[in-house]
Design a protein around this motif. Structure first.
Motif, PDB file in Angstrom:
ATOM      1  N   THR A  56      29.043  -7.566   9.685  1.00  0.00           N
ATOM      2  CA  THR A  56      29.789  -7.458   8.428  1.00  0.00           C
ATOM      3  C   THR A  56      29.627  -6.075   7.816  1.00  0.00           C
ATOM      4  O   THR A  56      30.582  -5.506   7.270  1.00  0.00           O
ATOM      5  CB  THR A  56      29.317  -8.527   7.433  1.00  0.00           C
ATOM      6  OG1 THR A  56      27.891  -8.406   7.239  1.00  0.00           O
ATOM      7  CG2 THR A  56      29.624  -9.922   7.944  1.00  0.00           C
ATOM      8  N   GLY A  57      28.404  -5.521   7.909  1.00  0.00           N
ATOM      9  CA  GLY A  57      28.172  -4.191   7.343  1.00  0.00           C
ATOM     10  C   GLY A  57      28.984  -3.120   8.040  1.00  0.00           C
ATOM     11  O   GLY A  57      29.500  -2.199   7.398  1.00  0.00           O
ATOM     12  N   CYS A  58      29.106  -3.241   9.363  1.00  0.00           N
ATOM     13  CA  CYS A  58      29.876  -2.262  10.124  1.00  0.00           C
ATOM     14  C   CYS A  58      31.367  -2.372   9.791  1.00  0.00           C
ATOM     15  O   CYS A  58      32.053  -1.363   9.605  1.00  0.00           O
ATOM     16  CB  CYS A  58      29.652  -2.482  11.617  1.00  0.00           C
ATOM     17  SG  CYS A  58      30.335  -1.194  12.666  1.00  0.00           S
ATOM     18  N   ALA A  59      31.857  -3.607   9.725  1.00  0.00           N
ATOM     19  CA  ALA A  59      33.270  -3.810   9.386  1.00  0.00           C
ATOM     20  C   ALA A  59      33.576  -3.267   7.987  1.00  0.00           C
ATOM     21  O   ALA A  59      34.596  -2.580   7.781  1.00  0.00           O
ATOM     22  CB  ALA A  59      33.619  -5.294   9.469  1.00  0.00           C
ATOM     23  N   LEU A  60      32.701  -3.559   7.040  1.00  0.00           N
ATOM     24  CA  LEU A  60      32.913  -3.052   5.684  1.00  0.00           C
ATOM     25  C   LEU A  60      32.740  -1.536   5.622  1.00  0.00           C
ATOM     26  O   LEU A  60      33.513  -0.834   4.958  1.00  0.00           O
ATOM     27  CB  LEU A  60      31.923  -3.718   4.714  1.00  0.00           C
ATOM     28  CG  LEU A  60      32.158  -5.207   4.428  1.00  0.00           C
ATOM     29  CD1 LEU A  60      30.958  -5.807   3.710  1.00  0.00           C
ATOM     30  CD2 LEU A  60      33.422  -5.408   3.603  1.00  0.00           C
ATOM     31  N   GLY A  61      31.717  -1.031   6.317  1.00  0.00           N
ATOM     32  CA  GLY A  61      31.443   0.403   6.258  1.00  0.00           C
ATOM     33  C   GLY A  61      32.543   1.255   6.857  1.00  0.00           C
ATOM     34  O   GLY A  61      32.931   2.283   6.299  1.00  0.00           O
ATOM     35  N   PHE A  62      33.069   0.823   8.004  1.00  0.00           N
ATOM     36  CA  PHE A  62      34.093   1.609   8.683  1.00  0.00           C
ATOM     37  C   PHE A  62      35.502   1.370   8.132  1.00  0.00           C
ATOM     38  O   PHE A  62      36.337   2.274   8.127  1.00  0.00           O
ATOM     39  CB  PHE A  62      34.097   1.297  10.184  1.00  0.00           C
ATOM     40  CG  PHE A  62      33.034   2.022  10.962  1.00  0.00           C
ATOM     41  CD1 PHE A  62      32.820   3.377  10.795  1.00  0.00           C
ATOM     42  CD2 PHE A  62      32.230   1.333  11.863  1.00  0.00           C
ATOM     43  CE1 PHE A  62      31.839   4.046  11.516  1.00  0.00           C
ATOM     44  CE2 PHE A  62      31.240   1.988  12.587  1.00  0.00           C
ATOM     45  CZ  PHE A  62      31.057   3.350  12.410  1.00  0.00           C
ATOM     46  N   PHE A  63      35.788   0.130   7.695  1.00  0.00           N
ATOM     47  CA  PHE A  63      37.180  -0.237   7.443  1.00  0.00           C
ATOM     48  C   PHE A  63      37.513  -0.543   5.983  1.00  0.00           C
ATOM     49  O   PHE A  63      38.689  -0.581   5.627  1.00  0.00           O
ATOM     50  CB  PHE A  63      37.564  -1.454   8.298  1.00  0.00           C
ATOM     51  CG  PHE A  63      37.542  -1.188   9.770  1.00  0.00           C
ATOM     52  CD1 PHE A  63      38.635  -0.615  10.398  1.00  0.00           C
ATOM     53  CD2 PHE A  63      36.426  -1.481  10.524  1.00  0.00           C
ATOM     54  CE1 PHE A  63      38.614  -0.358  11.760  1.00  0.00           C
ATOM     55  CE2 PHE A  63      36.385  -1.233  11.887  1.00  0.00           C
ATOM     56  CZ  PHE A  63      37.491  -0.662  12.514  1.00  0.00           C
ATOM     57  N   LEU A  64      36.512  -0.806   5.121  1.00  0.00           N
ATOM     58  CA  LEU A  64      36.851  -1.213   3.754  1.00  0.00           C
ATOM     59  C   LEU A  64      37.542  -0.096   2.984  1.00  0.00           C
ATOM     60  O   LEU A  64      38.512  -0.341   2.255  1.00  0.00           O
ATOM     61  CB  LEU A  64      35.590  -1.668   3.007  1.00  0.00           C
ATOM     62  CG  LEU A  64      35.841  -2.200   1.594  1.00  0.00           C
ATOM     63  CD1 LEU A  64      36.785  -3.399   1.617  1.00  0.00           C
ATOM     64  CD2 LEU A  64      34.535  -2.583   0.910  1.00  0.00           C
ATOM     65  N   GLN A  65      37.073   1.119   3.135  1.00  0.00           N
ATOM     66  CA  GLN A  65      37.677   2.225   2.397  1.00  0.00           C
ATOM     67  C   GLN A  65      39.152   2.407   2.771  1.00  0.00           C
ATOM     68  O   GLN A  65      40.029   2.475   1.898  1.00  0.00           O
ATOM     69  CB  GLN A  65      36.907   3.516   2.653  1.00  0.00           C
ATOM     70  CG  GLN A  65      37.394   4.696   1.825  1.00  0.00           C
ATOM     71  CD  GLN A  65      36.667   5.985   2.173  1.00  0.00           C
ATOM     72  OE1 GLN A  65      36.561   6.356   3.342  1.00  0.00           O
ATOM     73  NE2 GLN A  65      36.150   6.670   1.169  1.00  0.00           N
ATOM     74  N   ILE A  66      39.435   2.447   4.078  1.00  0.00           N
ATOM     75  CA  ILE A  66      40.820   2.647   4.513  1.00  0.00           C
ATOM     76  C   ILE A  66      41.670   1.412   4.199  1.00  0.00           C
ATOM     77  O   ILE A  66      42.867   1.518   3.945  1.00  0.00           O
ATOM     78  CB  ILE A  66      40.863   3.003   6.021  1.00  0.00           C
ATOM     79  CG1 ILE A  66      42.221   3.616   6.383  1.00  0.00           C
ATOM     80  CG2 ILE A  66      40.537   1.800   6.903  1.00  0.00           C
ATOM     81  CD1 ILE A  66      42.248   4.221   7.777  1.00  0.00           C
ATOM     82  N   TYR A  67      41.041   0.232   4.181  1.00  0.00           N
ATOM     83  CA  TYR A  67      41.748  -0.998   3.813  1.00  0.00           C
ATOM     84  C   TYR A  67      42.168  -0.966   2.344  1.00  0.00           C
ATOM     85  O   TYR A  67      43.319  -1.288   2.000  1.00  0.00           O
ATOM     86  CB  TYR A  67      40.844  -2.199   4.093  1.00  0.00           C
ATOM     87  CG  TYR A  67      41.314  -3.501   3.480  1.00  0.00           C
ATOM     88  CD1 TYR A  67      42.315  -4.261   4.081  1.00  0.00           C
ATOM     89  CD2 TYR A  67      40.751  -3.985   2.298  1.00  0.00           C
ATOM     90  CE1 TYR A  67      42.739  -5.462   3.516  1.00  0.00           C
ATOM     91  CE2 TYR A  67      41.160  -5.178   1.735  1.00  0.00           C
ATOM     92  CZ  TYR A  67      42.151  -5.912   2.349  1.00  0.00           C
ATOM     93  OH  TYR A  67      42.576  -7.097   1.789  1.00  0.00           O
TER      94      TYR A  67
END
Length: 534
Positions: A56-67
């Motif tokens: 979850t941390g990796c998904a949020l870290g890499f993709f939350l900003q661009i999402y």
């Protein structure tokens, strides 16, 4: 001088504890040693429990900003508020949860495992709702802020007890180090899974980008895979995928990750037995502020945290901005998820190497060499002209340094806790406080870095869903993924020079703790004999 004092301490202790060997003590010590050994199955089940946090941390870290910027279409200013407040709130909850865990009573399942079990269902629900775009336009910011903070709180209820569980799976330092290596390998595998699941599902449904007035974009300048066979009009470049399809892809990815989260929690609960603490009574319950004074008063802990604070911050800054850097600065809009996957695969494959290295050459040497090894590739990725093959090669090499950054903090924290126990033999039950405050400092710093980095993109003129970005945005992204992380790594390594626990002191602590346990075993045997006589 400190080194000499440490050697005298260990030698004097050895002299003072020379006494006739009691056969019952020897038998009890051997029994304890056998009980302290962990099977491969135990280590694997324990390690699997670390995967949800990393996935979850990796998904949020890499993709939350661009999402938030390109899918939810929030203004960069509001996105920066969500990222900062969410991380800052996450940081604040860590010591609070750690304090509550340290005061938790022992149950038949242990002290740590009940926290993990009860937090899991609510955590997966809140995580899923982070990746849902609400219909009400005016409520988007509140929606993401509430569910992001709620998930971070529930994730803390899982991760802080899990981190402290390291001290309760075995009393043997070697077994704990071995279990930590298993854990780090699985956690890096978790980052690979998070990157692969989120990246590959979302990568098949990249949102269409919008041409700003005056843009002159060719297929070569954007990424030929995005525009191949598609019509280009004056305002929108449409790759045949609607924004609604992109939103659905994010929800499917989050659903898959939620399923993995639950599975890992079940494996951890049924595969790991939490061992009860020493029979000696725990310390008196202390207040929250006393807990802060306790951990901040232990100098080796403070120095370790300060050193890793800067190095962890460097990698978090890189993680949070690398997707945007690949999309806009390098121009690999349709390949960024594969580049991220290569970094995480390289990290996973080299974890065993770093475990061997720190065992052979010591943990401090591993910190210097492992963390600094990523610097040349951070420089190279911004200096070399955009080339996909070179980018893949640089990403793989950078993953080797990422592996060291994953393994070393969690491998060295138990050494600090052991050192504290040697110096404070009557103080027990504070392991969760040490772990939670480490996570607090790193998360709070990462919240500040992500908030500032997103805000700096706003000041640079970031265009939401733009096919290209202004030159100032490109320069800002280069600073955020190269210059700033390099500076933070160098500061961290300088601070780490004063960390006092070298291999000699670590081995000395191990011997002293073993002697303490043998003395406890001796006292326990004497008490049993006295009872039998009576």
């Amino acid at each position: 001088m400190a080194k000499g004092e440490g050697a005298d301490q260990y030698s004097n202790n050895s002299l003072l504890t020379n006494k006739p060997v009691n056969p019952d003590v020897v038998k009890l010590a051997r029994k304890r040693e056998q009980c302290g050994r962990l099977t491969i199955c135990n280590k694997l089940c324990y390690a699997v429990g670390g995967a949800p946090y990393q996935i979850t941390g990796c998904a949020l870290g890499f993709f939350l900003q661009i999402y938030l910027l390109d899918v939810a279409q929030l203004d960069p200013f509001y996105a920066s508020i969500i990222l900062f407040v969410g991380r800052a709130w996450d940081a604040v909850t860590d010591p609070i949860i750690g304090f509550m865990v340290s005061r938790s009573p022992w149950t038949r399942f242990g002290r740590m495992l009940p926290w993990i079990v009860f937090s899991t269902p609510l955590a997966v629900v809140s995580y899923f709702l982070i990746w849902y775009v609400p219909v009400i336009e005016d409520g988007k910011v509140i929606w993401y802020l509430v569910f992001y903070c709620l998930f971070q709180t529930l994730q803390t209820c899982f991760h802080v007890p899990y981190s402290a569980l390291t001290m309760f799976i075995s009393e043997d330092q070697k077994e704990r180090d071995s279990a930590t290596a298993y854990r780090m390998t699985v956690e890096v595998l978790g980052t690979v899974i998070g990157t692969a699941v989120q990246g590959q599902i979302v990568g098949m449904a990249n949102p269409p980008c919008i041409l700003a007035p005056g843009d002159n974009v060719t297929t070569e300048g954007l990424n030929s895979s995005l525009l191949l066979g598609q019509e280009v009009n004056t305002t929108v470049i449409s790759p045949g995928i609607t924004l609604d399809q992109t939103k659905t892809a994010y929800m499917i990815a989050s659903g898959a990750i939620c399923s993995i989260y639950i599975l890992c929690a079940v494996v951890l609960f049924f595969g790991v037995k939490e061992k009860k603490e020493s029979p000696r009574p725990r310390s008196e319950l202390m207040s929250f502020w006393q807990g802060i004074g306790l951990v901040m008063g232990h100098r080796p802990y403070v120095k370790l945290v300060m050193g890793f604070l800067f190095t962890s911050l460097a990698f978090m800054l890189l993680e949070g901005n690398f997707a945007l850097f690949c999309c806009y600065t390098l121009g690999f809009r349709n390949d960024f998820q594969n580049i991220l996957l290569v970094i995480m695969l390289a990290a996973m494959l080299t974890i065993p190497f770093w475990q061997w290295f720190l065992t052979k050459f010591g943990k401090k040497n591993a910190v210097y060499i492992g963390t600094s090894s990523v610097i040349p590739f951070m420089i190279l990725v911004v200096c070399v002209k955009s080339n996909l093959i070179i980018t893949y090669m640089v990403s793989f090499a950078a993953g080797v340094g990422v592996a060291a950054a994953f393994l070393l903090p969690w491998s060295m924290l138990p050494d600090v806790v052991d050192d504290f126990q040697v110096q404070n033999p009557d103080s027990k039950g504070h392991e969760a406080i040490f772990y939670s405050f480490y996570v607090f400092f790193t998360k709070f710093a990462s919240g500040i870095s992500l908030g500032i980095s997103t805000l700096s993109l706003d000041f640079a003129g970031y265009i939401t869903r733009g096919c290209t970005q202004p030159e100032n945005v490109d320069i800002t992204l280069k600073v955020l993924v190269s210059a700033a992380p390099i500076g933070l790594i160098l500061i961290g390594l300088v601070l780490f020079r004063s960390y006092p626990i070298d291999e000699e002191r670590r081995q000395g602590n191990r011997k002293l703790l073993q002697e303490q346990r043998e003395n406890e075993a001796d006292s326990e045997t004497d008490s049993t004999e006295l009872t039998n006589m009576v």
